[in-house]
Design an enzyme around this catalytic site. Structure first.
Site, PDB file in Angstrom:
ATOM      1  N   GLN A   3      -9.627  -1.442  -0.255  1.00 41.63           N
ATOM      2  CA  GLN A   3      -9.462  -0.002  -0.042  1.00 41.63           C
ATOM      3  C   GLN A   3      -9.711   0.417   1.408  1.00 41.63           C
ATOM      4  O   GLN A   3      -9.486   1.572   1.749  1.00 41.63           O
ATOM      5  CB  GLN A   3     -10.383   0.791  -0.978  1.00 41.63           C
ATOM      6  CG  GLN A   3     -10.126   0.520  -2.455  1.00 41.63           C
ATOM      7  CD  GLN A   3      -8.732   0.890  -2.900  1.00 41.63           C
ATOM      8  OE1 GLN A   3      -8.096   1.759  -2.322  1.00 41.63           O
ATOM      9  NE2 GLN A   3      -8.223   0.208  -3.920  1.00 41.63           N
TER      10      GLN A   3
ATOM     11  N   LYS B 107      -8.671 -16.457  -9.202  1.00 42.47           N
ATOM     12  CA  LYS B 107      -8.486 -15.073  -9.618  1.00 42.47           C
ATOM     13  C   LYS B 107      -8.621 -14.973 -11.136  1.00 42.47           C
ATOM     14  O   LYS B 107      -8.191 -15.867 -11.846  1.00 42.47           O
ATOM     15  CB  LYS B 107      -7.066 -14.647  -9.231  1.00 42.47           C
ATOM     16  CG  LYS B 107      -7.021 -13.489  -8.262  1.00 42.47           C
ATOM     17  CD  LYS B 107      -5.606 -13.173  -7.920  1.00 42.47           C
ATOM     18  CE  LYS B 107      -5.399 -11.680  -7.943  1.00 42.47           C
ATOM     19  NZ  LYS B 107      -4.134 -11.289  -7.354  1.00 42.47           N
TER      20      LYS B 107
ATOM     21  N   TRP C 281      -7.559   3.574   0.010  1.00 39.31           N
ATOM     22  CA  TRP C 281      -8.226   4.829  -0.324  1.00 39.31           C
ATOM     23  C   TRP C 281      -9.164   5.315   0.775  1.00 39.31           C
ATOM     24  O   TRP C 281      -9.153   6.485   1.130  1.00 39.31           O
ATOM     25  CB  TRP C 281      -8.981   4.688  -1.649  1.00 39.31           C
ATOM     26  CG  TRP C 281      -9.464   5.994  -2.183  1.00 39.31           C
ATOM     27  CD1 TRP C 281      -8.710   7.115  -2.408  1.00 39.31           C
ATOM     28  CD2 TRP C 281     -10.814   6.330  -2.540  1.00 39.31           C
ATOM     29  NE1 TRP C 281      -9.511   8.129  -2.892  1.00 39.31           N
ATOM     30  CE2 TRP C 281     -10.796   7.675  -2.981  1.00 39.31           C
ATOM     31  CE3 TRP C 281     -12.018   5.636  -2.539  1.00 39.31           C
ATOM     32  CZ2 TRP C 281     -11.945   8.324  -3.424  1.00 39.31           C
ATOM     33  CZ3 TRP C 281     -13.165   6.288  -2.978  1.00 39.31           C
ATOM     34  CH2 TRP C 281     -13.126   7.617  -3.416  1.00 39.31           C
TER      35      TRP C 281
ATOM     36  N   ASP D 222      -6.057   8.287 -11.726  1.00 36.51           N
ATOM     37  CA  ASP D 222      -4.880   8.159 -10.886  1.00 36.51           C
ATOM     38  C   ASP D 222      -3.694   8.089 -11.841  1.00 36.51           C
ATOM     39  O   ASP D 222      -3.690   7.270 -12.746  1.00 36.51           O
ATOM     40  CB  ASP D 222      -4.992   6.856 -10.086  1.00 36.51           C
ATOM     41  CG  ASP D 222      -4.242   6.934  -8.773  1.00 36.51           C
ATOM     42  OD1 ASP D 222      -3.526   7.936  -8.563  1.00 36.51           O
ATOM     43  OD2 ASP D 222      -4.368   6.002  -7.969  1.00 36.51           O
TER      44      ASP D 222
ATOM     45  N   PRO E 244     -10.181   7.230  -8.058  1.00 37.52           N
ATOM     46  CA  PRO E 244      -9.586   7.251  -9.392  1.00 37.52           C
ATOM     47  C   PRO E 244      -8.931   5.925  -9.788  1.00 37.52           C
ATOM     48  O   PRO E 244      -8.148   5.378  -9.032  1.00 37.52           O
ATOM     49  CB  PRO E 244      -8.519   8.340  -9.265  1.00 37.52           C
ATOM     50  CG  PRO E 244      -8.138   8.337  -7.820  1.00 37.52           C
ATOM     51  CD  PRO E 244      -9.364   7.894  -7.051  1.00 37.52           C
TER      52      PRO E 244
ATOM     53  N   LYS F  11      -5.426 -12.813 -16.972  1.00 36.17           N
ATOM     54  CA  LYS F  11      -5.315 -12.570 -18.416  1.00 36.17           C
ATOM     55  C   LYS F  11      -4.561 -13.705 -19.070  1.00 36.17           C
ATOM     56  O   LYS F  11      -4.862 -14.128 -20.173  1.00 36.17           O
ATOM     57  CB  LYS F  11      -4.578 -11.251 -18.661  1.00 36.17           C
ATOM     58  CG  LYS F  11      -5.534 -10.122 -18.871  1.00 36.17           C
ATOM     59  CD  LYS F  11      -4.835  -8.868 -19.360  1.00 36.17           C
ATOM     60  CE  LYS F  11      -5.795  -7.697 -19.221  1.00 36.17           C
ATOM     61  NZ  LYS F  11      -5.137  -6.435 -18.965  1.00 36.17           N
TER      62      LYS F  11
ATOM     63  N   TRP G  11      -0.639   7.392  -2.478  1.00 37.16           N
ATOM     64  CA  TRP G  11      -1.869   7.377  -1.672  1.00 37.16           C
ATOM     65  C   TRP G  11      -2.167   8.756  -1.114  1.00 37.16           C
ATOM     66  O   TRP G  11      -3.298   9.062  -0.752  1.00 37.16           O
ATOM     67  CB  TRP G  11      -1.773   6.350  -0.539  1.00 37.16           C
ATOM     68  CG  TRP G  11      -1.845   4.962  -1.090  1.00 37.16           C
ATOM     69  CD1 TRP G  11      -0.847   4.033  -1.096  1.00 37.16           C
ATOM     70  CD2 TRP G  11      -2.968   4.362  -1.752  1.00 37.16           C
ATOM     71  NE1 TRP G  11      -1.281   2.886  -1.711  1.00 37.16           N
ATOM     72  CE2 TRP G  11      -2.578   3.056  -2.129  1.00 37.16           C
ATOM     73  CE3 TRP G  11      -4.251   4.794  -2.071  1.00 37.16           C
ATOM     74  CZ2 TRP G  11      -3.427   2.178  -2.794  1.00 37.16           C
ATOM     75  CZ3 TRP G  11      -5.098   3.928  -2.742  1.00 37.16           C
ATOM     76  CH2 TRP G  11      -4.685   2.634  -3.094  1.00 37.16           C
TER      77      TRP G  11
END
Ligand SMILES: [Zn+2]
Ligand SMILES: [Zn+2]
Length: 950
Positions: free
Chosen positions: A558, A595, A562, A80, A41, A598, A533
């Site tokens: 992850q 990276k 996850w 999530d 999610p 924005k 988590w």
């Protein structure tokens, strides 16, 4: 004409929606064997970025492929919803500075704001995900904040508790002082950054001999007020050193590990007056650096404090070989404190400020090491060091560069801090987890023993409690009098015990549920909430899916998150692995390798990219890149453009050519023409490699060969087949070509369907038979027809193409146009398979435009062109040139082959007589009814040709 990505893809989206193609693909397979897929999610608190698109295309391609293999692949989207990401946004909006502000405004109000905030960007997601061609049910998404979902976690928590895998402990752990909460091992591991701290070597004066001091080194001077002991290694050799005191000139003595003396006293005059083993130092008392706590008569175990102890974690790799012990701030310190019954001094509050116990330093703030200034020394460290200097207790201090953990959410430097937390006893089930992990197949394979395997080897118990607000709750109620605990596995169980019915398990609701204990005390929930988590790790059972999943995928971070938490929870609860196959990607970086940011705007907007180049090109660009093998990808617009041109552009041209000549001839794969047989052989080989790629979860290997095939189809098959398509009338070879090309395009549309679903349906729509399915996505995956694979033929064709390339290069070098026929091409005789195979040699003759191909032992180079121009060859060259010019003109005017034309030419002397001589041939080639040939006037420098449609 070119394929308009944006327009065509949007048309196809509409076609899919109106005709419910996704739904039909599920309906068709619903009784078939399920292929289980869990979606990891995302948060809807930010807009979707390239990383999400990357995951989406993988999570789309595999299920599409499996559906075409006849499996039933349910695809439920998930959100999530809990935790710090959303809390931090709400806090930013509110302008709250600390946790106290939230408590003051009330948990209910705060949680309501989180509830309202959670789907801020849902519209952006619901737009871009389908536009990207991903088929997933977003309408019936699971949400980690839903009652049923949260209740499943309560059930899991209780099961773990019953298995003895849940416990509470007071121990030193990493906390974020801004968020005022503990973090899990995985979260801490993700947040390491290089920073500079202030290190200090501190003098601890012996009580019995104030002229002598122990030297201890620390990189966290802020922990010094909490010092209650010094630790030495029992078997380490310690030296007492005598040297002149810089200021007064009197003699002073220092005790430190002998091994470290030379480095600590570099460039200073000193002598060793005594050496002792560490065990001889144990028990010696020293003066506390700060006396607030040592004078506090109420401090437990005060009598054991400020003495030397031995500990096995002391070494002489750095520092002085003597370790300053503050049990509240480190796992080793805390363990030693417990073992030796040391006083416990906690001079820092969870919000990172010093408490009143430190007197003049109360309220000193540890937090602000500003995000963007990792070079900046903490104010608190500086203050403490200055204080020691004034007291004459500072031996030295300097900047110290090291890697230090930060909060993964708010970037604040973490503190190693003793606090109480609930744990899942992962270490207890480690061997089982290692065993079930063996069954997981990873792509790339090195993750298995590498990132994931190593992480599993080093597992620690999982701290699952958070001292926060917007999250699922820990379902333990505890009596304030007799301390009895009850764990509830559902809302109904809670209702039975308390008489209160709840339909929401969030903190603001369930903390209100208080009931009487048998002893007369009050049962209250333990205030902590669950690590988020725990939410995402619960996906397999909270979404009520079969376990394990056949397939999941996410980025490599992850492996510690996850992937790991699912593996732990499913392992603990069901004793099996959570998933069978996992694709691990790298991250998408900006083109400059930095990276994506924005703030810096160093990448193009993904939605604009999709409209400009099409979702297919973006999808293919990602799927065929090394990012799907856990390597990073520097996203390049040029790269996407190239894919669009190389794949879609070229295949579109092939299709356009087919459409120009197609006459309804059905598709077939039985032609014996060598070009047809060759492309059918290549096609069936392609079926094998694409199938293998998907079966092995190597989406790069399932996509890259498509480009090679398009190349073969376009620059060889079609190029060499053009003439036979063009021929009029009963033309078996031309028909065979149309049949084959239709078949190849149809099969190819299926092979590209998982990766480029839009263009696949476009191509399929143009070549499908009337009685076939309406969309390529409703077809079954093709099976390789081994009978059509002709290795010999492919090798021969390779030889042909290699010779052609050499010959054309030589023509280029000699400056002879391809339209000019030449007498012969000599090829160095190396026992080529094609030697003597007329049909193969015909291909070379046609492509290189020579009358003969001769294999010759004697020539020097690989190929040799006979460049002598006879009159006949020159004449033919001119005719070819004129024909080419007329065809170019027909194309320019967008004429179709059926269009008849009138041609008017002005030619000079020799050209004119040649044209007149070949008029009949020209009429046929031009598809012209009439030609007028005029004498070129002297002013005209080159031949002039005009055509007109009649
Ligand atoms: Zn934080
Ligand atoms: Zn009680």
């Amino acid at each position: 004409m070119a394929y308009n990505y944006s327009e065509e893809e949007n048309k196809i989206l509409k076609f899919w929606a109106e005709n419910k193609i996704f739904e039909k693909s599920l309906e068709k397979t619903k009784d078939k064997k399920p292929f289980v897929f869990y979606d990891g999610p995302p948060f809807a608190t930010g807009t979707p970025h390239y990383g999400h698109l990357l995951q989406s295309v993988i999570k789309d391609a595999i299920p599409r492929y499996k559906t075409m293999q006849g499996f039933y692949v349910e695809r439920q989207w998930g959100w999530d919803c809990h935790g710090l990401p959303i809390e931090n946004i709400v806090e930013k909006n509110l302008g709250t500075k600390s946790k106290k502000d939230i408590v003051a405004m009330g948990v209910k109000k705060f949680n309501d704001l989180c509830r309202a905030q959670i789907f801020t960007f849902i519209h952006e997601w619901e737009t871009i995900i389908p536009r990207f061609g991903r088929w997933v049910d977003m309408e019936h998404s699971y949400r980690t904040m839903d009652f049923e979902y949260m209740q499943s976690e309560w059930w899991a928590f209780k099961e773990l508790y019953k298995k003895g895998l849940i416990y509470e402990d007071y121990r030193s752990m990493h906390i974020c002082p801004r968020c005022e909460t503990t973090l899990s091992q995985g979260e801490v591991a993700e947040g390491y950054k290089d920073v500079k701290d202030l290190s200090a070597t501190v003098e601890f004066k012996l009580v019995d001999n104030p002229n002598t001091s122990f030297l201890a080194w620390t990189t966290t001077p802020w922990t010094l007020p909490g010092n209650v002991a010094l630790a030495v290694g029992e078997n380490i050799k310690y030296a007492t050193i005598e040297k002149k005191d810089g200021g007064a000139g009197s003699l002073v003595r220092f005790i430190l590990a002998e091994d470290r003396a030379e480095e600590i006293f570099t460039g200073q005059e000193y002598k060793i007056v005594e050496t002792r083993k560490g065990s001889d130092l144990v028990g010696l008392r020293y003066e506390p650096l700060f006396d607030n706590y040592s004078r506090d008569e109420k401090l437990k175990n005060r009598e054991n404090g400020w003495k030397v102890y031995s500990a096995d974690f002391v070494n002489t790799e750095d520092g002085t070989g003597i370790v300053h012990i503050a049990p509240a701030f480190g796992a080793d310190d805390m363990a030693l404190g417990k073992k030796e019954n040391l006083p416990f001094v906690q001079h820092v509050k969870m919000d990172g400020t010093f408490n009143e116990g430190v007197g003049e330093f109360a309220e000193l703030d540890l937090k602000p090491r500003a995000k963007d200034k990792p070079e900046e020394i903490r104010e608190a460290d500086l203050t403490i060091v200055k204080y020691l200097e004034q007291k004459g207790l500072l031996f030295s201090s300097e900047k110290y560069a090291h890697s230090y953990p930060h909060c993964w959410r708010c970037d604040t430097a973490l503190l190693n801090y003793a606090t109480s937390s609930w744990f899942v006893a992962v270490e207890k089930i480690k061997s089982k987890l290692l065993k079930t992990a063996k069954k997981i197949h990873w792509s790339p394979e090195h993750i298995k023993e590498g990132r994931f395997g190593q992480w599993l080897e080093g597992v620690r118990d999982w701290s699952i409690s958070r001292q926060r607000f917007w999250a699922n709750t820990i379902p333990i109620w505890r009596c304030n009098k007799c301390k009895k605990e009850i764990v509830f596995g559902s809302a109904v169980e809670l209702e039975k015990a308390s008489g209160v019915k709840v339909v929401d398990l969030h903190k603001d609701i369930v903390d209100e549920v208080i009931f009487k204990c048998n002893c007369g005390g009050e049962m209250q929930r333990v205030p902590d909430v669950l690590d988020t988590w725990f939410d995402s790790g619960s996906v397999p059972f909270a979404t009520k899916r079969p376990i394990p999943a056949d397939f999941i995928g996410e980025a490599q971070d992850q492996t510690r998150a996850w992937f790991y938490y699912q593996h732990v929870l499913v392992g603990a609860l069901f004793g099996k692995e959570a998933f069978k196959h996992c694709i691990v990607t790298g991250i998408v970086l900006a083109e400059d390798g930095k990276k994506m940011s924005k703030k810096l705007k160093n990448y193009p907007d993904p939605a604009e990219m999709i409209e400009k180049y099409g979702a297919d090109a973006m999808r293919f660009y990602m799927l065929s890149s090394p990012v799907v093998q856990a390597e990073s990808l520097s996203f390049s617009e040029k790269g996407v453009d190239e894919i669009a041109k190389k794949n879609i552009g070229r295949l579109y041209n092939v299709l356009a050519f087919y459409q120009l000549y197609q006459d309804g001839t059905p598709a077939g794969d039985t032609s014996k023409n060598i070009l047809d047989a060759w492309i059918l052989s290549r096609l069936n080989r392609l079926v094998g490699s694409i199938t293998n790629g998907y079966e092995n979860y190597r989406v790069d290997l399932a996509t890259r060969p498509l480009t090679d095939f398009i190349d073969e189809l376009s620059v060889w098959y079609l190029r060499r087949s053009r003439e036979r398509f063009k021929e009029d009338g009963e033309n078996k070879d031309g028909k065979d070509g149309l049949t084959t090309l239709r078949y190849v395009l149809r099969q190819f549309s299926v092979l590209m369907a998982p990766a480029m679903p839009f263009f696949a349906d476009y191509v399929f729509g143009a070549v499908r038979e009337n009685n076939e399915e309406e969309s390529v996505h409703l077809l079954l995956w093709p099976k390789q027809n081994k009978k059509l694979i002709n290795k010999n033929l492919e090798e021969e064709m390779d030889e042909v193409r290699a010779i052609v390339n050499l010959a054309l290069a030589e023509r280029m070098e000699k400056g002879i146009k391809v339209k000019q026929p030449l007498a012969s091409l000599r090829v160095k005789n190396k026992k080529q398979k094609i030697n003597g195979k007329e049909k193969m040699l015909e291909l070379i003759k046609a492509e290189v435009n020579v009358k003969d191909v001769i294999f010759d032992d004697k020539i020097e180079s690989e190929v040799e062109l006979d460049t002598t121009l006879t009159e006949e060859l020159e004449e033919e060259g001119i005719i070819r040139e004129i024909i080419r010019q007329v065809q170019a003109e027909r194309k320019e005017q967008n004429l179709v082959p059926q269009d008849r034309i009138f041609v008017e030419m002005s030619l000079a002397g020799k050209e004119k007589s040649i044209a007149e001589k070949n008029k009949e041939l020209l009429l046929k080639e031009f598809r012209a009814d009439e030609i007028s040939i005029n004498e070129q006037s002297p002013e005209e420098k080159k031949r002039l040709i005009k055509i007109r449609r009649i």
